[in-house]
Design an enzyme around this catalytic site. Structure first.
Site: not given
Lengths: 208, 261
Positions: A86-87
């Site tokens: 998750c970026i």
């Protein structure tokens, strides 16, 4: 023109100028699924590790971002327990006031696989603890760094068995720096020749 | 397709759920449509699927100036798609005219403008190629606005042209913005599917040196209101103008009475 052609060009670029610290291959010759190997950066707790991940691209890449998933458990505040990363760079810039992500950090069709990989490397040692995907890891990173590092070190040890035999492991910080490539005299048209393009297309398209 | 009459809509039934369902229906319906419709006469233009007296009256008024229209898909890229279709259509209609040659020269140079504001050439080349390919009449007809991937590439490139112009001449635009320029660009300009405000229109007009004339149709009793952007780029009465139609939330293309179709 299609996503497949865009990806083929980017992949060829990777083969021509490999990004230090990464091993990039296609999964079963499918241009839409890339096998990524990340060498743990030197002078970090990840040093010596080799982390495998899978990037999946959609038919409308680069208008939408790919996904990036670690193949094995990866204890990190910004990685879900199923390995999904998750970026912000993998998120489209939709209005989302709760995320705390600046829109200029988000996905945009001018981003590339290279910019994603570089963002992943900087996220490894600099987690974003304000919006953790793995809350436990986020809390431990903040409150009990010793134990957090212990877990990471165990994963680094386990990851070493994944190092492919035919790959040279970068050892020093130097090996991770993009070197000024010596100018190789090469017929540029080779890469853009229409016939070559078509052959590549057929190779990849026939697998679908 | 029959459109509902304005009076058929029972506004008391408009719960949030109904509205969302209705929006999803429209979205599905839109995705089945071509990106750019065939040319049609102006009498057949429907505003937001609804037959309303006030809009019919205004379409009638439009007939004084315009004979036809083309619609584009309602996907948040409507201004960029309408503009670029009309732009390439006008250029390709008279490829060797001085105006067309000038337009092509500016477009050709745009990649240097973009790299001057730190876009990396490798990451924008594909979009540039899509854009330049549309100067070929055959590719324009068969690919540029037919193939969705290519068409979105053209829309995206136009967004980058807009973004670069906003950065280069920021002092001319900043006063119209309610947020810092960088944030405006990354939230409102570069992402696909984000509508335009007048600032983006001004930037595109200035970057490509074209004149856009927009007919505004709203639900007030006032007459149709035309607004010209970039009048200074219309060097003489014969130099082409891009005519667009704005109805609440959407842009389509207009064909002026003296335009060849």
């Amino acid at each position: 023109m299609s996503a497949a052609q865009t990806l083929q060009r980017q992949f060829r670029e990777f083969q021509k100028n490999p990004l230090p610290g990464f091993n990039v291959e296609l999964k079963e010759d499918n241009i839409f699924v890339w096998d990524i190997g990340i060498f743990g950066p030197p002078d970090t707790i990840y040093e010596g590790g080799y982390f495998k991940a899978t990037m999946k691209f959609s038919e409308d890449y680069p208008f939408n971002p790919p996904s990036f998933t670690f193949n094995n458990p990866f204890y990190h505040p910004n990685v879900y327990t199923d390995g999904r990363l998750c970026i912000s760079i993998l998120h489209p810039p939709t209005p989302d006031p709760m995320s705390g992500e600046r829109p200029e950090e988000r996905w945009n069709p001018t981003q590339s696989v290279e910019s994603i990989l570089l963002s992943v490397i900087s996220l490894l040692t600099d987690p974003n603890v304000s919006s953790p995907a793995n809350v436990d890891a986020g809390v431990m990173y903040r409150n009990d760094r010793k134990q957090y590092e212990q877990i990471v070190r165990e994963e680094v040890e386990r990851s070493k068995r994944d190092i492919p035999e035919n790959v040279t492991v970068p050892k020093s910080a130097e090996d991770f720096i993009v070197k000024n490539q010596p100018e190789i005299e090469e017929d540029e048209s080779f890469w853009y020749d229409d016939e070559v393009d078509e052959e590549w297309d057929e190779d990849y398209m026939s697998d679908e | 397709m029959d459109s509902p009459k304005e009076n058929d809509i029972n506004y008391a039934d408009l719960t949030d759920e109904n509205i969302i369902n209705y929006e999803n229906l429209i979205k599905e319906d839109e995705e089945k449509k071509p990106l750019v419709s065939e040319y049609d006469v102006i009498e057949n233009y429907k505003v937001n699927y609804i037959d309303s007296e006030i809009f019919s009256k205004k379409i009638n008024q439009l007939k004084n100036d315009c004979k036809g229209y083309r619609s584009v898909r309602k996907d948040g890229n409507c201004f960029y798609r309408s503009f670029s279709y009309k732009y390439f259509e006008l250029i390709n209609k008279n490829k060797n005219s001085k105006w067309s040659q000038e337009m092509k020269k500016i477009a050709k140079d745009s990649i240097n403008v973009l790299t001057s504001v730190n876009f990396e050439k490798e990451t924008i080349e594909d979009f540039y190629d899509f854009f330049m390919d549309a100067f070929d009449p055959q590719k324009f007809r068969e690919i540029s606005f037919v193939d969705e991937y290519t068409s979105n590439g053209i829309v995206f490139y136009l967004r980058l042209i807009c973004s670069a112009e906003l950065k280069i001449n920021h002092e001319a635009y900043e006063m119209f913005l309610e947020e810092p320029l960088d944030s405006f660009i990354s939230r409102q300009v570069e992402p696909l599917g984000r509508d335009v405000d007048n600032v983006q229109i001004m930037a595109i007009v200035n970057a490509l040196k074209v004149c856009i004339n927009i007919a505004y149709l709203d639900s007030t009793n006032n007459n149709v209101n035309w607004i010209k952007f970039g009048e200074e780029y219309q060097k003489d009465a014969n130099s082409p103008v891009i005519n667009l139609l704005f109805t609440p939330g959407h842009y389509d293309m207009l064909y002026h009475n003296d335009e060849n179709v």
